[in-house]
Every structure is written in C-alpha cells, then in structure tokens.
Design an enzyme around this catalytic site. Structure first.
Site, PDB file in Angstrom:
ATOM      1  CE  LYS A  28      -9.777  -8.811  -0.259  1.00  0.00           C
ATOM      2  NZ  LYS A  28      -8.733  -9.196   0.703  1.00  0.00           N
ATOM      3  CD  GLN A  29      -6.879  -6.417  -3.691  1.00  0.00           C
ATOM      4  OE1 GLN A  29      -7.370  -7.293  -2.984  1.00  0.00           O
ATOM      5  NE2 GLN A  29      -5.809  -5.736  -3.335  1.00  0.00           N
ATOM      6  CD  GLU A  74      -5.156  -9.177  -0.695  1.00  0.00           C
ATOM      7  OE1 GLU A  74      -6.209  -9.242  -0.038  1.00  0.00           O
ATOM      8  OE2 GLU A  74      -4.183  -8.483  -0.351  1.00  0.00           O
ATOM      9  CG  ASP A  97      -1.700  -1.187   1.490  1.00  0.00           C
ATOM     10  OD1 ASP A  97      -1.234  -2.281   1.138  1.00  0.00           O
ATOM     11  OD2 ASP A  97      -2.797  -1.071   2.053  1.00  0.00           O
TER      12      ASP A  97
END
Length: 801
Positions: free
Chosen positions: A604-605, A500, A374
């Site tokens: 997921k993302q 993920e 991140d």
C-alpha cells in the site's frame, strides 16, 4: 489508514509572479468542492483551528472549530470482544464557532447559491497568515452588495482568533441585517462513504454558563463523557452609519449580535470580531472562572486592535519564513505548493503548552482528529529543522502521556511503554488491533524523533529529562518483546509495519532496523547521562543487553532475488494479479478483503523503501538500487504517505524524473485533492513529506549518524533549489544549481561555524562567507523501474514533456 491518490487530476493552475507564489487563490464558489476549500483555507496556531468556511456559514462542506486535544469519548462496539481491546475511542469535536457573520439584504440571506454572484474571490496569504474574502452579490430581489472580510488565528496570542468584516451597497440604498453568531453544537454532516472518515457526534456539548454584556458575551459548555469544559468569549467593534442599533441575544447554544438598518450609497458597515478560546478538565476550575479568563483575553485582543494582530501575525511569519522558505525555480505551481505545505506545518504546532500535532492538524476531523505515527514519522523530522521548539513541544506531549503508555504495555503483558496507534488524549483508540496495537514501530518512530531532535539541536537538557525517559521505556519495550533464536539472532515476530496491506508479520525490516536504532540510541543516551539514567533504574547490565539485541537484530534478505525482504518470507508470497486489477479497483482496501491483501506481494505504501530513507547507513548503494526497483513494481501508493519516501530513494539511486514526479504528487496531495479526501482535513504527513522529498531527495541531506551531510542532485525540471535548516542554533542556507552547491551561515559571526559534508568531503562553513562545491555527477542508473500498471505518478518532469 491514509488516502489514495488518483491519476490524471486537472492541474491546480500555474502561479505566476512572486506575489502569487505566496497566495492560494480561489475565484469561484466551487460548490462541489466546498469541504476541500475549507481545509485548504483553514487557519490555526497549534491551539485553535478555524476551517475555511464562508463567513455566513452556508453553504458548507464540513464546518469545524477545533481546539488541540478537545474531544468527546464514545464506546467502541465489537461483534466479538477480546482481551485488551480498547473499549473507548476519543473523537475530536467542534468547539463553539465564533467565525459566523450572517447577512440579510432586504430580507434575503446572502447565499452564493442564489441570486447573482458577480465576483467571489478568497485568498490565503501565506506571508500575512490571513484569509481574505471579496464577494459582490446581487440578491434574487435585485439588490447588490459588496462583502469583504479578513480573518486570522493569532500566532502570537494562543487563545485568539479574529475577523474583520464589512458590507456596502453596490446599486443604491439597501436594508441590511447582520448577525454575528457564536454557535455551539453546529450541525456537521455525515461523511460515511469511506471507513477512514470521522465519526460524527450529535450535540456533544452541554451548556453550563452564558453571559452577555454590551456588545459582547461568553458561552461555556462541557462534554458528556470526556470530562472537558470549553469556554468561548467574543468581543465586538462596530463601525456603522447612524441608525444601526446593536442588540444581543444570548441562549444556551448561541450568542448573537444583531445590527439592522439602511446602508446608503457610499456607506459601509464594518464589524470586527475578537474571539478567545480555552478548554480544561471539568475539575480544573468552575465554568464562571474559565469564562472570566476568556472574556479578559477577548477584551485584551480588542484593546490591542485588529491592525496590531495583523502586524503581529506578519512579524511572526517573517521570522518563521526566514528559515522555512523553500525556493524552487523552474515550476511555478510547485513553488507555490511547497510554500503552502510549509505554511500549514508551521501553523500546526505550538512551542508553548506541550501540544502535539494530529494527522490532520486542526484543519478537519479526518481520522477522528487522532494523533498517528505521521507526527513523529514525517512532521517532526521537518519541524526539527525549521522550528525546533515546535518539535520539542510535541515530544514533551508524548512524554506527558508516558504513564498511559506504561499502563498499556502492562495490559499487553509487555515491558516498558507502548504508545497508542491512534489517540487524542494518550489512550489507545484503534479498534482494529492488527493495524493498530501491532504497529509497534510507532514506539521506535518516537525514539527516532527524539534522537533526530537532539542531534540537530544539541539540546542535552531535553535529552537528560523527557528524551531519556522516552528512549529508555521504548528500548525496554523492544528488549522485552523480541526473542533470541537458536542461531543467536534477535527477532520481532507478529508486528505490523508501515505497509497497511500487510499485518502481523515476522521481522518487518523497517520495524527491526528502527528498533535497533532505538536500542542503540537509548544505550548511548544512558551513557551520556548516567545519573539521570540511574534514577530510571537503568544499570549497566540492561544497557549491555540492549546493545547485544541491537547488534543481533535479524535482517531478512532474499539471496535468490538479491533484495531485502519487507518481512521474513515476503518475497516468497504470491504476486498480486495486476493484469486483472482495473483503475476502478483502487484503493484496493475498498474493493478487496484484507485476507487477500495480507497474503500477497502488494504494498500500500513505502515500507522497506521507508526503511532505506530512515536508516540509509544500513544498506549499500547497490542494495538500495535493487530494493527500490523490486518494491517500486509492487507499491500501489494507496496512501498519501508513500510518494515522499519513494521520491527520496528514487533521487538517491538516480531516477530523478521519477523522483520529481513523486515529489509533485506529495506536494499537490491537498491542493489538487489527489485522494479525494482533502475535505476531511489536510494530509500533514504528505505536506511534510514534500519538504523531505526536496531536501533529502534532491538536496541529498542525511542525518542518521549525527552528522549533517549532503549529496545533492537536481532533476532537469529544477533550475535552482534553495532551502534553509537549523543545525545547533545556526541557520544553514543551501543553494543548489545544476553546476554548483553553495553552503552559507547568513546570520553567523565570521568566526562561528559548523561542519557539514558534501559528497563525502568535510566542509567548514562559517559566517565569513559561503562555501561552494561542484555538484556531484550522478551515475546513469539505467532504465526507470516499472511501477504497477496505471500507478506511475503523473509525468510532469522536464525531460518527459
């Protein structure tokens, strides 16, 4: 792992008026949201972090006082161990808490759960950098008091935090007892309802030294396994009516200043507390010497005075906000929210000391306080433009841990350096290797952050030193890890990308494109600084090999469907059964096995969409539109990292209402607690992503080719958007309205200027005055792409109201 948003949360409340756009206000005790409020009201300076607990310490959600890098080590247990599995993990622990000031009124403790709470208001002032508290409370025995406090964690003084606290009677004379505590080994509640919660260690600190003198004192402790020592000193100022005789009690885990007496009508007791923190390795200095250092710092803060600390805090933020402020006209709630987001980014880093920024900053112990991708993937791309020294410091921290990354690569039988997926002190702490060690894209994220920082600042000194070594060692990783196929393409097999819900895939497109950027960036840097490169053992043959691999990187593409593949074969996997997935099944990771998630087309993302954001020049406009539509239908946003890149691409392909709604989800992630996980600490990547959604999405800013370009477009909900960013030492101010884009250098001399691009047109912007251009027309993108059932972000854009 990152948290999931939940739909249809109540609004956080509209901010009205210019002052309220700079304040986060809570006017209820919110006993069921204590931990969330503590995260939102957390204060820090990149070195010290105080969670926003109540002064009296109870009730609490999750108390915490954090020092950047201060942690304990614990063993990792595996049912079946394996080669190169990390054997230890580091977990952030709380330093002694100096924020506590407890109050008893006629023998009854101040507790907002008892008696009558007449008034209770707490305010986070984003311009002053303080948390203010005003409470009027009547005890169960009928005695009323007013309590006020102002607390800060000093941006100017790295080691210092302070609080000014006062109490006065409301209804006549009262007997009060005030206890100002410095407390070690404070109890932290278990939060084990979610695998993403932190590990909680009981009594992790061992007392080594304590001393008190007059009203003041110091405690020194050490950890049991990580080899760290922490010292905290407190210095007090007391202004009290006659009859209040202070007394100090000092035990191994607690130093307490007690004041007791009678407060009559119109009298007030005021206590100001100055705390100084430091930690070192146990080998750096003896506990008595560390104690002397923090005592001197606390004394110096007291000598300077609380008012001077307040003034210094405001002055530091005035300078920061000159560049960092974003003005968003048209939605008061989101205007307040973006300032909240930027404030927490600014206080998360520190230019001195080469410290990094954990995923939660210093606002909570979520993810065990680990540094994740991140930081380089979301936070540093923002700080590079708002406060470049903060980005440089974080990158220098990575460089300082290059020896551990080289050691890890050797352990994995790889070349170069492999940085840890989760870490506090530089070593791998992730016990789940398919989603940890295999996430090699982290290394390219670090290289990307180096390249963006250098492009934005022109900092050749950094590039020739730490930056070059980071680029070279990560390039060596990719060249050694990849392999050449018989057809002459370069492949990266068995990696895990940002998504993920996929793992150990071949040729993850995000990883491949970022590795290409890493390899080319390293080759370019070597050619710019050949002498420094020679000292690293780089020769022309190695550079040529990097360029050849970068040029031949395999790009998975499904010609039948006309879209890029997230990884090789992804679009041929079975589809996820959304029709039989209920709202209660989200986040999917808590209700379905990874065996099911990994083999299906469910995201997921943002992964491929993130690749289009980071490497926009690798895709045509038509490819971006087709890719976005395909992956929007399969992305469930079970991660707080997802909404921002989806917003950027939605804006770029012309779906402005969807982009605005995704931006709102990113910027409200914590203020509205959309993932029900804000209590563990703020989601700094989501907060940074909100800035990216505005500046890259609606501002159309791109920088991947070393040129600063803008292709702006505004949704109907925004009447005006204005932001600043730093570019080669200048502050560029960009102001957008539905009709016009305005570029200015407000601080530059008339003859000084920079080049930017507006919708494909080069512009020379100087200090002589702004340059304006019409806003480009946005082509009709057609119908909005479908999201998975029930997963579209909440509609709030103007055209949907």
């Amino acid at each position: 792992m990152h948290d999931t948003p939940t739909a249809d949360r109540p609004p956080t409340g509209q901010a009205t008026g210019d002052d309220e756009a700079w304040r986060i206000r809570r006017t209820e005790a919110d006993l069921d949201r204590l931990a969330e409020t503590e995260s939102i009201f957390a204060l820090g300076n990149g070195w010290v972090g105080w969670r926003g607990t109540l002064d009296e310490g109870r009730p609490y959600g999750m108390p915490g006082t954090y020092l950047n890098g201060f942690h304990e080590r614990r063993e990792l247990d595996y049912p079946e161990d394996g080669y190169a599995f990390p054997q230890f993990s580091d977990t952030v622990i709380s330093a002694p808490n100096a924020a506590l000031i407890r109050l008893w009124v006629d023998g009854e403790p101040l507790d907002v759960r008892t008696g009558t709470l007449r008034t209770h208001e707490r305010v986070l002032d984003l311009r002053a950098g303080v948390v203010e508290r005003h409470t009027e409370w009547t005890s169960p025995g009928g005695h009323g008091v007013r309590v006020r406090s102002v607390r800060l964690v000093s941006l100017a003084r790295r080691q210092v935090a302070a609080v000014r606290w006062s109490v006065e009677p409301l209804d006549g004379a009262v007997e009060v007892r005030v206890c100002a505590d410095l407390l070690a080994n404070e109890r932290v509640p278990e939060r084990s309802d979610d695998p993403r919660a932190a590990s909680v260690l009981t009594d992790p600190l061992t007392a080594e030294y304590r001393h008190s003198e007059g009203h003041d004192g110091v405690l020194v402790h050490r950890t049991g396994h990580s080899g760290q020592r922490v010292a905290v000193a407190v210095a007090h100022e007391v202004a009290a009516p006659d009859g209040f005789a202070p007394g100090v009690d000092c035990t191994p885990d607690r130093l307490r200043l007690t004041l007791a007496g009678t407060l009559r009508a119109d009298e007030r007791l005021q206590l100001t507390k100055f705390a100084a923190y430091d930690c070192t390795s146990v080998d750096a200095m003896p506990p008595e010497e560390l104690a002397r250092l923090v005592v001197a710092e606390a004394d110096a803060a007291r000598a300077e005075g609380f008012d001077a600390l307040l003034a210094g805090q405001r002055a530091a933020l005035d300078v920061a906000w000159q560049t960092a402020d974003v003005q968003l006209d048209g939605d008061d709630e989101l205007q307040q929210a973006i300032r909240f987001s930027v404030f927490h980014l600014l206080q998360a880093g520190r230019a001195d000391g080469d410290r990094t920024i954990p995923a939660k900053g210093l606002t909570g112990n979520g993810y065990d306080g680990h540094v994740l991708w991140d930081t380089e993937g979301y936070v540093l791309p923002v700080l590079t433009y708002l406060d470049p020294p903060l980005a440089r410091s974080a990158l220098r921290w990575r460089h300082a841990h290059l020896p551990e990354a080289r050691e890890r690569a050797a352990e994995l039988r790889l070349t170069g350096a492999s940085f840890p997926w989760r870490t506090v002190g530089g070593r791998e702490c992730s016990g789940y290797w398919p989603a940890g060690t295999a996430g090699l894209h982290l290394n390219a994220d670090i290289a990307d952050a180096v390249l963006r920082y250098v492009a934005a600042t022109g900092d050749e000194e950094f590039l020739a030193g730490a930056g070059l070594e980071l680029l070279v060692e990560t390039a060596r990783l990719w060249h050694g890890f990849g392999h050449w196929s018989d057809t002459g393409t370069f492949h990266l097999h068995g990696v895990t990308g940002p998504d993920e819900y996929s793992a150990l895939a071949d040729d993850n497109l995000f990883t491949n494109l970022m590795a290409r950027r890493n390899l080319r960036g390293a080759a370019d840097a070597v050619e710019r600084h050949p002498e420094a490169a020679a000292r690293l053992g780089v020769d022309p043959a190695e550079v040529s090999a990097w360029r050849a691999a970068a040029d031949a990187v395999f790009i998975p593409y499904d010609r039948k469907r006309g879209v890029h593949q997230q990884s090789a074969g992804f679009t041929e996997q079975p589809e996820w059964d959304f029709a039989n997935t209920s709202d209660d099944d989200y986040p999917l990771l808590l209700h379905f096995p990874y065996l099911e998630l990994y083999r299906k087309q469910v995201v997921k993302q943002a992964d491929l969409v993130l690749a289009m954001q980071r490497c926009p020049g690798e895709f045509t406009a038509d490819e971006k539109a087709r890719n976005f539509a395909y992956y929007e239908a399969r992305t469930v946003r079970d991660s707080s990292l997802s909404a921002s890149p989806q917003a950027v691409l939605a804006a770029e392909v012309g779906h402005l209402d969807l982009a605005y709604d995704l931006f709102a989800e990113s910027v409200l992630q914590d203020l509205a607690d959309l993932g029900d996980k804000t209590g563990d600490g703020l989601h700094l990547a989501s907060l940074a992503g909100a800035w990216l959604a505005l500046v890259q999405g609606f501002g159309g800013m791109r920088d991947d080719r070393g040129v600063l370009s803008f292709d702006p477009r505004l949704p109907a909900a925004i009447d005006r958007l204005a932001f600043s960013l730093r570019w080669h030492g200048h502050r560029l101010r960009v102001t957008l309205t539905p009709d016009e884009a305005r570029y200015a250098l407000p601080d530059a001399d008339p003859e000084t200027g920079i080049e930017v691009w507006h919708h494909g047109e080069p512009l020379r912007v100087t200090g002589a005055g702004p340059v304006t251009r019409p806003m480009p027309e946005v082509p009709d993108p057609g119908p909005e792409p479908l999201s998975p059932p029930g997963r579209r972000p909440t509609r709030r854009s103007a055209s949907n109201r």
